[in-house]
Design a protein around this motif. Structure first.
Motif, PDB file in Angstrom:
ATOM      1  N   MET A  24      12.364   0.028 -13.014  1.00 43.60           N
ATOM      2  CA  MET A  24      11.777  -0.472 -11.768  1.00 43.60           C
ATOM      3  C   MET A  24      11.352   0.706 -10.903  1.00 43.60           C
ATOM      4  O   MET A  24      11.996   1.756 -10.906  1.00 43.60           O
ATOM      5  CB  MET A  24      12.785  -1.343 -11.009  1.00 43.60           C
ATOM      6  N   VAL A  25      10.265   0.529 -10.158  1.00 44.54           N
ATOM      7  CA  VAL A  25       9.778   1.596  -9.289  1.00 44.54           C
ATOM      8  C   VAL A  25      10.498   1.520  -7.947  1.00 44.54           C
ATOM      9  O   VAL A  25      11.010   0.473  -7.556  1.00 44.54           O
ATOM     10  CB  VAL A  25       8.252   1.488  -9.057  1.00 44.54           C
ATOM     11  N   VAL A  26      10.547   2.633  -7.242  1.00 49.68           N
ATOM     12  CA  VAL A  26      11.138   2.668  -5.905  1.00 49.68           C
ATOM     13  C   VAL A  26      10.222   1.901  -4.949  1.00 49.68           C
ATOM     14  O   VAL A  26       9.010   2.103  -4.939  1.00 49.68           O
ATOM     15  CB  VAL A  26      11.290   4.132  -5.429  1.00 49.68           C
ATOM     16  N   PRO A  27      10.761   0.989  -4.155  1.00 51.71           N
ATOM     17  CA  PRO A  27       9.912   0.202  -3.248  1.00 51.71           C
ATOM     18  C   PRO A  27       9.228   1.087  -2.201  1.00 51.71           C
ATOM     19  O   PRO A  27       9.793   2.100  -1.767  1.00 51.71           O
ATOM     20  CB  PRO A  27      10.890  -0.779  -2.591  1.00 51.71           C
ATOM     21  N   ASP A  28       8.041   0.692  -1.810  1.00 52.91           N
ATOM     22  CA  ASP A  28       7.277   1.419  -0.799  1.00 52.91           C
ATOM     23  C   ASP A  28       7.797   1.027   0.584  1.00 52.91           C
ATOM     24  O   ASP A  28       7.423  -0.003   1.145  1.00 52.91           O
ATOM     25  CB  ASP A  28       5.785   1.080  -0.932  1.00 52.91           C
ATOM     26  N   ARG A  29       8.670   1.863   1.131  1.00 54.68           N
ATOM     27  CA  ARG A  29       9.305   1.524   2.408  1.00 54.68           C
ATOM     28  C   ARG A  29       8.286   1.448   3.542  1.00 54.68           C
ATOM     29  O   ARG A  29       8.420   0.623   4.445  1.00 54.68           O
ATOM     30  CB  ARG A  29      10.381   2.555   2.757  1.00 54.68           C
ATOM     31  N   ASN A  30       7.289   2.336   3.505  1.00 51.91           N
ATOM     32  CA  ASN A  30       6.281   2.339   4.570  1.00 51.91           C
ATOM     33  C   ASN A  30       5.561   0.992   4.655  1.00 51.91           C
ATOM     34  O   ASN A  30       5.372   0.439   5.738  1.00 51.91           O
ATOM     35  CB  ASN A  30       5.248   3.451   4.334  1.00 51.91           C
ATOM     36  N   LEU A  31       5.148   0.481   3.486  1.00 52.41           N
ATOM     37  CA  LEU A  31       4.427  -0.788   3.445  1.00 52.41           C
ATOM     38  C   LEU A  31       5.323  -1.942   3.868  1.00 52.41           C
ATOM     39  O   LEU A  31       4.901  -2.835   4.620  1.00 52.41           O
ATOM     40  CB  LEU A  31       3.869  -1.020   2.031  1.00 52.41           C
ATOM     41  N   ILE A  32       6.574  -1.942   3.388  1.00 57.32           N
ATOM     42  CA  ILE A  32       7.522  -2.996   3.750  1.00 57.32           C
ATOM     43  C   ILE A  32       7.761  -2.990   5.261  1.00 57.32           C
ATOM     44  O   ILE A  32       7.739  -4.041   5.915  1.00 57.32           O
ATOM     45  CB  ILE A  32       8.851  -2.820   2.988  1.00 57.32           C
ATOM     46  N   ALA A  33       7.980  -1.804   5.830  1.00 58.03           N
ATOM     47  CA  ALA A  33       8.220  -1.691   7.273  1.00 58.03           C
ATOM     48  C   ALA A  33       6.996  -2.139   8.066  1.00 58.03           C
ATOM     49  O   ALA A  33       7.122  -2.825   9.086  1.00 58.03           O
ATOM     50  CB  ALA A  33       8.576  -0.240   7.624  1.00 58.03           C
ATOM     51  N   GLN A  34       5.811  -1.772   7.576  1.00 62.64           N
ATOM     52  CA  GLN A  34       4.569  -2.147   8.277  1.00 62.64           C
ATOM     53  C   GLN A  34       4.403  -3.665   8.312  1.00 62.64           C
ATOM     54  O   GLN A  34       4.113  -4.244   9.367  1.00 62.64           O
ATOM     55  CB  GLN A  34       3.376  -1.498   7.582  1.00 62.64           C
ATOM     56  N   VAL A  35       4.608  -4.311   7.179  1.00 60.19           N
ATOM     57  CA  VAL A  35       4.461  -5.769   7.096  1.00 60.19           C
ATOM     58  C   VAL A  35       5.496  -6.462   7.988  1.00 60.19           C
ATOM     59  O   VAL A  35       5.185  -7.416   8.710  1.00 60.19           O
ATOM     60  CB  VAL A  35       4.597  -6.246   5.634  1.00 60.19           C
TER      61      VAL A  35
END
Length: 244
Positions: A24-35
């Motif tokens: 599994m890839v590391v989740p994109d925290r920036n995108l998650i936080a932005q949403v």
């Protein structure tokens, strides 16, 4: 199943052979936080999401390693949700605010949310590091203090009644405890003997009884004197009834 994650244990080798490995890839925290910021009504989410992720990552790298520290996605989500609530509270009763003024308010509530989320769990030696990290990411900002004049006045009266010293640091810790209890289901008070953990808990309960006029109840149990089912509850496999 999830190696290296706090609170989880690795599967033994004889069980690993029964499962297919999945990468599994590391989740994109920036995108998650932005949403999540957008979903909370934060208009400047695109600019703030990267900063709040950098804040958590810097804290994780620079601070001491403590078993109760958590700067993962779960803690990040708690902060982002609380920032939305703080913004709505800040805008109550005000006319429509737009542009630069709105961005300043959103920045301030995010800083306040970060302080509310991170500061209560920091040990003394990490406070200076957090202040430095916060200033690097949000230049000119200061660590926000807990402000609740009603509860603070009640705590001061309780301290006088019980002959406690009303030290500002201790009062801040009690207000932080109140804040964390409102954000989380379970809370642990950590610290050496004699620093005022039990006193803080009892004083807060009495203060909330006085300010909210709701009777508080506290039960002290010894977990070693109870079995696991009595302590946490149990689900009956036959009737599917929960007992606690």
């Amino acid at each position: 199943m999830n190696p290296g994650y706090a609170g989880r244990s690795n599967l033994p080798d004889n069980l690993k052979t029964l499962f297919r490995s999945v990468a599994m890839v590391v989740p994109d925290r920036n995108l998650i936080a932005q949403v999540m910021l957008y979903s909370q009504g934060i208009v400047s989410a695109e600019q703030l999401s990267g900063k709040v992720v950098d804040l958590f990552q810097s804290c994780e790298l620079e601070m001491s390693k403590q078993s109760h520290y958590d700067f993962g996605l779960r803690a990040l989500k708690t902060l982002l949700v609380s920032a939305g609530g703080l913004k709505r509270k800040a805008l109550e009763g005000q006319v429509a605010i737009e542009g630069e003024q709105l961005s300043v308010i959103e920045r301030e509530v995010l800083i306040q949310g970060a302080c509310n989320n991170v500061v209560p769990k920091l040990v003394a030696e990490d406070m200076a590091i957090f202040t430095k990290v916060l200033d690097n990411i949000f230049p000119g900002s200061e660590v926000a203090k807990m402000e609740d004049d009603t509860v603070k006045a009640a705590l001061t009266n309780i301290c006088e009644e019980h002959c406690y010293v009303t030290a500002e640091n201790w009062l801040q810790k009690v207000l932080q405890l109140k804040q964390v209890l409102g954000m989380r289901h379970g809370v642990m008070l950590v610290g050496p003997s004699g620093v005022g953990k039990s006193s803080a808990l009892h004083a807060l309960m009495v203060a909330l009884e006085k300010t909210e006029e709701v009777k508080g109840e506290m039960y002290i149990i010894d977990p070693k004197a109870m079995n696991k089912d009595s302590l946490y509850g149990v689900l009956d496999g036959t009737t599917m009834e929960w007992t606690d």
